[in-house]
Design an enzyme around this catalytic site. Structure first.
Site, PDB file in Angstrom:
ATOM      1  N   ASP A   1      58.603 -13.007 -35.946  1.00 16.09           N
ATOM      2  CA  ASP A   1      59.026 -12.845 -34.563  1.00 16.09           C
ATOM      3  C   ASP A   1      59.159 -14.211 -33.881  1.00 16.09           C
ATOM      4  O   ASP A   1      58.350 -15.110 -34.111  1.00 16.09           O
ATOM      5  CB  ASP A   1      57.947 -12.010 -33.849  1.00 16.09           C
ATOM      6  CG  ASP A   1      58.295 -11.680 -32.425  1.00 16.09           C
ATOM      7  OD1 ASP A   1      59.380 -11.116 -32.205  1.00 16.09           O
ATOM      8  OD2 ASP A   1      57.483 -11.971 -31.521  1.00 16.09           O
TER       9      ASP A   1
ATOM     10  N   GLU B   1      63.515 -14.355 -36.711  1.00 14.90           N
ATOM     11  CA  GLU B   1      64.261 -13.983 -35.506  1.00 14.90           C
ATOM     12  C   GLU B   1      64.508 -15.231 -34.672  1.00 14.90           C
ATOM     13  O   GLU B   1      63.574 -15.764 -34.078  1.00 14.90           O
ATOM     14  CB  GLU B   1      63.475 -12.966 -34.675  1.00 14.90           C
ATOM     15  CG  GLU B   1      64.193 -12.581 -33.394  1.00 14.90           C
ATOM     16  CD  GLU B   1      63.274 -12.343 -32.204  1.00 14.90           C
ATOM     17  OE1 GLU B   1      63.740 -11.800 -31.207  1.00 14.90           O
ATOM     18  OE2 GLU B   1      62.091 -12.713 -32.263  1.00 14.90           O
TER      19      GLU B   1
END
Ligand code: MG
Length: 678
Positions: free
Chosen positions: A379, A419
């Site tokens: 993330d 990401e």
């Protein structure tokens, strides 16, 4: 009927290049009674040649025990569904205990959220998935922990905590950043300071304090702050004058007006409780447009000492004035502007592997490898180090990847996708640290192309991005996708048009890269983030008892599921679901689609200005080539098909071929797709 006159320009253009193309009529093309093309039945034997990852949110995917919350057993029960959709991997939303339903504020990286099941249940999921050649990728939140994580609470509680080094603390963030004392914000200097990213970890500066200001020399005012046992002053209700001074220690509107003691002296005793310190302001026209702002001249001298006079600085540029900080206030950093996330401190990127936080998160990550996990989705990787564009994050990520991959014993390298929620040019350098990255630009170009009816520039853009990625890592894995849990649903971005959603799915599953399908996308889900992220994370509509309940895991009210259920759509040949299933199976069955590369078409490309709606490319592998054609517009298009096609791999929408002329003419209905063997 053909609309030849409307495409006269194209016909002439293509006619001019006839000599370069094979005029033979295509063979073995399946045609229905009206000339409509149908795909050869796809003989998918279940062998998974392509990589197709299915992104699901554990809490909203499938609920096996009826408590309204999705769980590991629910996923196990739906593995046959995922298998039939061609999934080769599942990206699970964070599985750990967390502060929020979404799981991105982790409380224990080594445990599973009891709402989802036990560790044994998780191991059972891994085993059942592996039986179907489906890998398990967990979402590993490396940028920050939840602010209630025991590590962080312990770190806040004492300077001697072993977890103090895990996070970034400062009593004077701006000064520490400017001086290079914050390794996570080292490359930007003073520009790296953002007051909105610092939150109070502990605060000794509360209590009743007396503020005395000496304004006898208006060019050099001072303030002295002293702790006191005296009671706070009542509100100063004296009529306004031009000389009024205010203590500003909160949001706009929260002023304390000083008492004018005469002789240029002002005083005020208040019960002080401001997390960020204070400023002095003169009277403005209203709360939102205050007068002159007085504070510290620079970050180094911004912390006041009790009982010691501090010069007050003002500037015509109010933004040049620094907040005056109170002694004993400790701040922590959260790059994502929320106090719920406490950012990890990995020290200087070049030595990140020496930091205790790195070592602990690697140790726990290796435990997940032991539990059978095949990969990780990381993330917010552009936020780990503060600068998105320095080489710090890729340097750090390479170290983390090596630590995991070196431990992993699989037949292939460990999988790790990052990401980087940015355009391709920002994403590309991250391939120096990771084998895979999401290609957000893919969806942004695709959605705007479909919504504008412009297909002929898509391939040029995507190929140029792929070149950027390949320049950094020749074996880059382009993780293509439509929307995800942080974006409006693809269906909403496509105007809730079923035809556009079918087309978008067909493009995703016929393009290069390794595609991700966000759960519900295969049903044509809609949803926008305006009223909360939950609206793009709603329950999967199974049409059976496995539906989760939005109200079970968030405070949002129940909302209506936007589409027909899985079981209803499976029975409907015109459904979005059928396109995903058919094209996913075709991707596995057709080697050129499974692992081919996208190649620009010589003729049907961005230079074909007469046919802007047509999006075409070749998929090419050692085993063969296919021609991929999509109509990005809501109108019918037709054109001479100069490629010698030998069979239809897959079709969606209305596509027909007229073989009456020397060169066959292809007619593609609105938002239709066809893949030919060539
Ligand atoms: Mg449940």
């Amino acid at each position: 009927m053909m609309k030849r006159t409307a495409y006269l320009t194209l016909t002439l253009l293509l006619g001019a290049s006839l000599c370069a193309c094979n005029p033979d009529k295509p063979k073995d093309i399946e045609e229905g009674p009206s000339g409509l093309l149908t795909a050869d039945p796809i003989e998918w034997d279940g062998t998974k040649n392509a990589e197709i990852t299915y992104q699901l949110l554990v809490y909203s995917f499938a609920d096996s025990d009826g408590d309204g919350i999705g769980d590991f057993q629910g996923i196990i029960d739906k593995l046959d569904y995922l298998d039939s959709l061609g999934a080769t991997a599942l990206w699970l939303s964070p599985i750990h205990p967390a502060m929020s339903y979404h799981g991105y504020d982790v409380l224990d990286y080594a445990a599973v959220n009891p709402d989802f099941g036990t560790m044994e249940d998780f191991r059972a999921l891994v085993a059942a998935a592996h039986e179907r050649d489906i890998k398990i990728y967990i979402d590993y939140v490396l940028n920050h922990s939840g602010s209630d994580h025991p590590w962080f609470l312990d770190a806040c509680a004492s300077a001697g905590s072993p977890y103090r080094e895990f996070y970034t603390f400062s009593e004077n963030p701006a000064a520490d950043i400017e001086a290079g004392r914050i390794p996570m914000i080292a490359s930007e200097g003073a520009n790296g300071y953002d007051s909105g990213q610092w939150f109070v970890a502990s605060n000794d500066a509360e209590g009743v304090m007396e503020f005395v200001m000496d304004w006898s020399n208006p060019a050099a005012p001072t303030v002295t702050v002293t702790r006191t046992d005296a009671p706070a002053d009542p509100e100063n209700t004296a009529p306004a004058t031009d000389n009024d001074k205010f203590l500003y220690a909160g949001d706009p509107g929260q002023y304390f007006k000083f008492y004018d003691d005469g002789g240029g002296m002002y005083s005020l005793t208040v019960d002080f409780n401001s997390p960020w310190g204070f400023l002095i302001r003169t009277e403005g026209t209203d709360d939102w447009t205050p007068g002159t702002k007085y504070g510290a001249e620079n970050s180094e001298n911004a912390v006041i000492q009790y009982g010691v006079k501090m010069p007050l600085f003002s500037s015509e540029d109010n933004n040049a004035v620094r907040d005056i900080l109170m002694p004993g206030t400790l701040f922590y950093h959260s790059h994502l502007w929320t106090s719920w996330f406490a950012d990890f401190n990995y020290g200087p990127a070049a030595q990140a592997e020496q930091s205790p936080a790195f070592q602990e998160l690697v140790r726990i990550g290796q435990g997940w490898v032991d539990a059978g996990v095949d990969g990780m989705r990381l993330d917010a990787v552009k936020h780990i180090y503060h600068s998105e564009t320095s080489d710090e994050n890729p340097t750090f990520l390479a170290k983390f990847y090596d630590a995991m991959n070196g431990y992993y014993q699989g037949s292939e390298p460990f999988y790790m996708v990052g990401e980087v929620l940015s355009e391709h040019n920002v994403v590309a350098p991250y391939y120096a640290g990771l084998p895979a990255a999401f290609d957000f630009s893919f969806w942004w170009r695709l959605s705007s192309g479909i919504n504008s009816g412009t297909g002929n520039t898509f391939v040029k853009d995507i190929l140029s991005y792929q070149q950027e990625y390949a320049a950094v890592r020749p074996d880059y894995i382009e993780a293509t996708k439509l929307s995800n849990h942080d974006e409006n649903r693809a269906g909403s971005d496509l105007g809730e048009s079923t035809a556009k959603m079918r087309l978008a799915g067909a493009v995703l599953l016929t393009a290069g890269g390794e595609p991700y399908i966000y759960y519900g996308e295969e049903l044509g889900y809609t949803g926008v983030k305006d009223n909360g992220d939950e609206y793009v994370r709603i329950p999967m509509n199974w049409g059976d008892s496995y539906n989760t309940k939005l109200s079970s895991y968030t405070d949002k009210s129940e909302i209506t599921l936007p589409t027909a259920s899985v079981s209803e759509q499976a029975a409907d040949a015109s459904s979005v679901f059928r396109v995903y299933k058919d094209f996913a199976q075709a991707r596995h069955a057709c080697p050129a689609l499974a692992h081919g590369r996208m190649v620009r078409h010589d003729l049907y490309n961005e230079t074909l200005a007469s046919l802007p709606a047509l999006c075409a490319w070749i998929m090419e592998s050692e085993e063969g080539r296919v021609l991929v054609l999509h109509n990005f517009s809501g109108g019918e298009i037709n054109f001479l098909l100069h490629d010698t096609v030998t069979g239809t791999v897959s079709v969606q929408g209305e596509v027909s071929m007229d073989r009456g002329g020397d060169v066959p003419r292809l007619t593609m209905g609105a938002y239709s797709s066809v893949v030919f063997n060539i």
